[in-house]
Motif scaffolding. Structure first.
Motif, PDB file in Angstrom:
ATOM      1  N   GLY A 268      15.540   5.520  -5.060  1.00  0.00           N
ATOM      2  CA  GLY A 268      14.681   5.611  -3.850  1.00  0.00           C
ATOM      3  C   GLY A 268      16.715   5.542  -3.059  1.00  0.00           C
TER       4      GLY A 268
ATOM      5  N   GLU B 217       2.085   4.477   2.541  1.00  0.00           N
ATOM      6  CA  GLU B 217       0.778   3.609   1.809  1.00  0.00           C
ATOM      7  C   GLU B 217       0.152   4.578  -0.132  1.00  0.00           C
ATOM      8  OE1 GLU B 217       0.866   0.556  -0.461  1.00  0.00           O
ATOM      9  OE2 GLU B 217       1.999   1.061   0.923  1.00  0.00           O
TER      10      GLU B 217
ATOM     11  N   ASP C  50       0.791   7.554   0.120  1.00  0.00           N
ATOM     12  CA  ASP C  50       0.590   8.410  -0.821  1.00  0.00           C
ATOM     13  C   ASP C  50       2.110   7.705  -1.904  1.00  0.00           C
ATOM     14  OD1 ASP C  50       0.874  10.139   0.855  1.00  0.00           O
ATOM     15  OD2 ASP C  50       1.779  10.770   1.627  1.00  0.00           O
ATOM     16  N   ARG C  51       2.311   6.654  -1.500  1.00  0.00           N
ATOM     17  CA  ARG C  51       3.504   5.992  -2.550  1.00  0.00           C
ATOM     18  C   ARG C  51       2.421   5.500  -4.045  1.00  0.00           C
ATOM     19  NH1 ARG C  51       3.861   1.021  -4.255  1.00  0.00           N
ATOM     20  NH2 ARG C  51       2.320  -0.361  -2.703  1.00  0.00           N
ATOM     21  N   ARG C  52       1.393   4.501  -3.341  1.00  0.00           N
ATOM     22  CA  ARG C  52       0.541   4.430  -4.796  1.00  0.00           C
ATOM     23  C   ARG C  52      -0.118   5.982  -5.660  1.00  0.00           C
ATOM     24  NH1 ARG C  52      -1.702  -0.618  -3.816  1.00  0.00           N
ATOM     25  NH2 ARG C  52      -2.969  -0.018  -5.327  1.00  0.00           N
TER      26      ARG C  52
ATOM     27  N   GLU D   6       3.114   6.695  -7.558  1.00  0.00           N
ATOM     28  CA  GLU D   6       3.397   5.543  -8.814  1.00  0.00           C
ATOM     29  C   GLU D   6       1.811   5.075 -10.343  1.00  0.00           C
ATOM     30  OE1 GLU D   6       4.780   1.470  -7.077  1.00  0.00           O
ATOM     31  OE2 GLU D   6       6.336   2.571  -6.373  1.00  0.00           O
TER      32      GLU D   6
END
Length: 818
Positions: free
Chosen positions: A336, A775, A777-779, A782
């Motif tokens: 990040g 959120e 996109d982040r999930r 990951e």
């Protein structure tokens, strides 16, 4: 029976005590007020009696007040002895001394004057052990009526101001000349043109010697290597006005500012300082640190050379809230990096070097030398020189800048107070509005050090409304300087290697139209005209014009950076370089959005007020068409007095979608050509790590020279998707980053309804939806399952397709590349 002055003072003290009980005044401020109203002796005799009722009503407050009382009067006995010794020393000198302006502090009676006059007590000036301690006594006498007026002004002082004074050490005042005849101190003035919260200035007073403030102009050293444009025309003009104002402030407290020009004699700052030390006999040089790598290298050389010659040199940290050279990623990692969240985590994890605390009050007097060194007039520096026409007349391009700004330190504090009184309460939700004054406009004052970031942060925290978005702006500023220390070539060299060979346009007419505000797109033109006339525009419109230059005109980000550096009054190498690199798709942190030049206006200027101000030729157009005059019927244009191509320019580009698609295709092409800088598993760009970060990541004192370390960095999702099919249409990209404004976007009926009724509510709704998309996109990235969504939110912009870019690589973040 008439009330005596003594009883009136006690009445006033009791009224202030009620404010303490209500939380409107702090205990230290109340004690200082008692000293001011009652005087030293009366406070010692009556204070405990006045606060005695609190012993049963509020025991904690009573204990705090008694503790302050005991601590003060224990120290006062030592101070009185020092005062007596110093007065005896001063009596040996000439009795006709120049009086020093009284400071708004503690008072005492030096002698009785038939009950009609009193003396104000001065503040003790604590010096080092090697020099005698000096106490400055103000001999100006004032009448009781003047004291009452002074007390009335003190009661009006804001709470935040009292908090600053009680937290900081007592302000320092000095004599016109040092009684000890000590060697003077050189105060090297740079971008710290203020009296308030100036650590180097206060440090020079604590030396107990005459102070010689000096400003040395060296444009070659300011510029550094490469094309930094560190001092553009607008910045030079502001610097000239700020130096003039700071000189007046110093003269007001009995000092002076010496101007010197190193370039005029083909010399360097180091040689000028050496000559000045020889001329004045000074053995100490103090300054506030600067953080540009080339300036820090210059300063380190100055300090090292002068210390070898027995000169004491010290740099104080005050330009940022955090010394960028002290920031470490230890305990946080590199994932990040480039985002403000990562930077703030690094600062929290490694708090050393924050340099925070209570701001310092301005001194009211500054001791000067018996003879001043020879300087040159400010105008000789040529900072505000105006070009001339062939007929000899002057082109005053800065006339509107003068009308738009107060260049003084007082102007900075006035803008801060006005913002905290009004604009701060709308900042979180409506700071993007170009048609309303919802931003602080403090950036030029911060850049030139007329307002310290610590003072700004202190006052912002003291406001009743504390918007985190506003406070995070200072973190962005510190982040920019940290990036500049890691990548010294940030102003001219792309951080991401593949993007150095992007296919940019070389259309000079497009660049000139953009610079002059003649693109045919009203929002872009209004912003660029405001920039030229006032030297400033808000952050939202900076994003709009940057997106238009890069994504739609395909012009290199370096052109935008150089133009901003030349025309912004707040032009800052670190901030502008970081933001233009991010906007140019080659910085550490990709902007995850592109501003549409038409529809973005629906967010920042929904009624056209901003465009009407800066593009008055369009003022008669209706609100719904003022941002797209090419869609107006011919009859409407005729009635409004608009002739496209004459009174207002035609659009320099028309097919925005096609140009945006070509931009995406160019990025995909260079990423394919330089696959060694693209992580095969995550699709993220790989960036060569600077040696400092490699050392921190590997825990080594020195990084290995034989290896080149690459780090996956934040990469825009639409770039990852486009890599599979570089020739695909950009509009079909499910991760399309173009923001088309809150009104014309209308992704569902709720947004459309809110946009018709309430701008603030629509911003909040859009923000919530954007957070949900991020959120999700982040999930995906990951490898986590998506959360259940209500049926009403099933229509989303992001894709449900599973692609091979959805999972980040596990294990170490560092990849070795030979």
């Amino acid at each position: 029976m008439p009330q005596t002055q003594e009883d009136g003072g006690l009445t006033m003290v009791r009224s202030v005590l009620r404010e303490v009980l209500l939380g409107q005044e702090d205990p230290e401020g109340f004690f200082a007020m008692c000293l001011s109203i009652l005087g030293h002796q009366e406070t010692r005799a009556r204070f405990l009696t006045v606060v005695q009722p609190l012993s049963s009503a509020n025991r904690s407050l009573y204990a705090a007040l008694v503790s302050i009382y005991d601590e003060y009067f224990d120290k006062a006995e030592v101070d009185e002895f020092e005062l007596a010794v110093t007065l005896s020393l001063l009596q040996t000198q000439d009795h006709t001394r120049t009086p020093v302006q009284a400071f708004d502090g503690l008072s005492f009676s030096e002698e009785a004057q038939s009950g009609t006059q009193e003396y104000k007590e001065s503040t003790l000036l604590n010096t080092s052990i090697s020099s005698c301690q000096t106490v400055i006594v103000n001999e100006k006498m004032v009448t009781k009526s003047e004291i009452k007026e002074d007390q009335s002004e003190k009661r009006k002082r804001s709470k935040s101001r009292r908090q600053r004074r009680k937290a900081a050490a007592q302000p320092v005042i000095g004599l016109p000349h040092s009684p000890s005849g000590a060697a003077p101190v050189l105060l090297w003035v740079r971008r710290d043109l203020r009296l308030s919260d100036n650590p180097a200035l206060i440090g020079s007073l604590e030396a107990g010697a005459p102070v010689i403030p000096v400003f040395i102009w060296s444009p070659e050293e300011e510029e550094g290597p490469g094309m930094t444009v560190a001092m553009g025309g607008a910045c030079k003009y502001w610097l000239h006005q700020a130096l003039s104002s700071f000189r007046s402030s110093l003269e007001h407290i009995g000092s002076h500012l010496v101007f010197l020009d190193a370039s005029r004699i083909r010399s360097t700052t180091l040689l000028v300082l050496k000559a000045l030390l020889k001329e004045t006999g000074a053995r100490t040089v103090l300054a506030n640190a600067l953080y540009e790598p080339w300036l820090k290298e210059r300063d380190d050389e100055v300090v090292s050379t002068l210390q070898k010659q027995g000169v004491q040199c010290k740099m104080f940290h005050s330009y940022c809230t955090r010394d960028p050279y002290s920031v470490s990623t230890e305990g946080v990692g590199l994932r990040g990096i480039g985002s403000v969240s990562h930077f703030m985590s690094c600062c929290r994890q490694n708090p050393a070097g924050t340099g925070l605390g209570a701001p310092l009050d301005a001194p009211v007097s500054l001791p000067g030398p018996s003879s001043w060194p020879q300087g040159i007039p400010l105008d000789t520096l040529g900072l505000a020189a105006m070009p001339r026409r062939k007929d000899g007349t002057t082109i005053d391009w800065a006339a509107n800048i003068r009308k738009s700004w107060d260049f003084s330190e007082e102007g900075a504090h006035a803008r801060l107070e006005a913002f905290l009184h009004d604009g701060v309460y709308r900042y979180d939700k409506e700071s993007g509005r170009a048609d309303a004054p919802n931003t602080s406009t403090l950036s030029p004052y911060l850049h030139f050090g007329q307002l310290s970031p610590r003072w700004l942060l202190w006052d912002a925290k003291g406001a009743r409304c504390r918007p985190p978005k506003f406070q995070r702006k200072l973190a962005w500023r510190d982040l920019a300087y940290w990036q500049l220390t890691l990548f010294p070539d940030l102003p001219w060299e792309s951080i991401r290697p593949p993007y150095k060979v992007l296919r940019w346009s070389s259309n000079g007419s497009h660049l000139k139209a953009w610079q002059r505000g003649r693109t045919g797109y009203p929002l872009v033109d209004a912003a660029m005209r405001q920039l030229w006339l006032t030297g400033w525009m808000n952050n939202y419109t900076r994003h709009v014009v940057a997106s238009f230059l890069i994504a739609y005109l395909h012009l290199p980000w370096q052109e935008g950076y150089r133009w901003f550096q030349d025309t912004l009054v707040d032009a800052d190498v670190a901030i502008d370089a970081m933001m233009w690199q991010n906007g140019g798709m080659c910085g550490l942190d990709h902007w995850n959005f592109v501003m549409h030049p038409v529809d973005a206006a629906m967010t920042c200027d929904p009624y056209g007020s901003y465009v009407r101000k800066w593009c008055p030729e369009l003022a008669e157009l209706p609100d719904e068409l003022i941002h797209k005059p090419w869609k107006c019927p011919a009859s409407m244009l005729r009635r409004s007095g608009v002739v496209l191509g004459q009174t207002y320019p035609e659009r320099i580009v028309t097919d925005l979608e096609e140009r945006r698609t070509r931009s995406l295709q160019d990025v995909a092409l260079v990423r394919r050509q330089h696959g060694e800088y693209v992580d095969k598993r995550s699709g993220c760009d790989l960036v060569p790590l600077p040696p400092r970060l490699v050392s921190e990541a590997l825990g080594l004192a020195h990084p290995p020279e034989s290896k080149h370390f690459l780090l996956p960095v934040i990469t825009r999702m639409e770039f990852k998707y486009q890599l599979d099919d570089p020739d695909a249409d950009g509009a079909a990209n499910p991760y399309n980053a173009v923001l088309k404004g809150y009104i014309s976007r209308k992704r569902d009926d709720t947004v459309a309804f809110l946009n018709e009724r309430d701008f603030a509510a629509s911003v909040m709704h859009e923000g919530a939806q954007r957070q949900e998309r991020l959120e999700a996109d982040r999930r995906r990235m990951e490898g986590l399952p998506l959360r259940e969504r209500p049926l009403r939110e099933k229509n989303r912009r992001t894709t449900k397709a599973k692609d091979h870019f959805s999972i980040l690589p596990g294990g170490a973040l560092l990849t070795t590349h030979r």
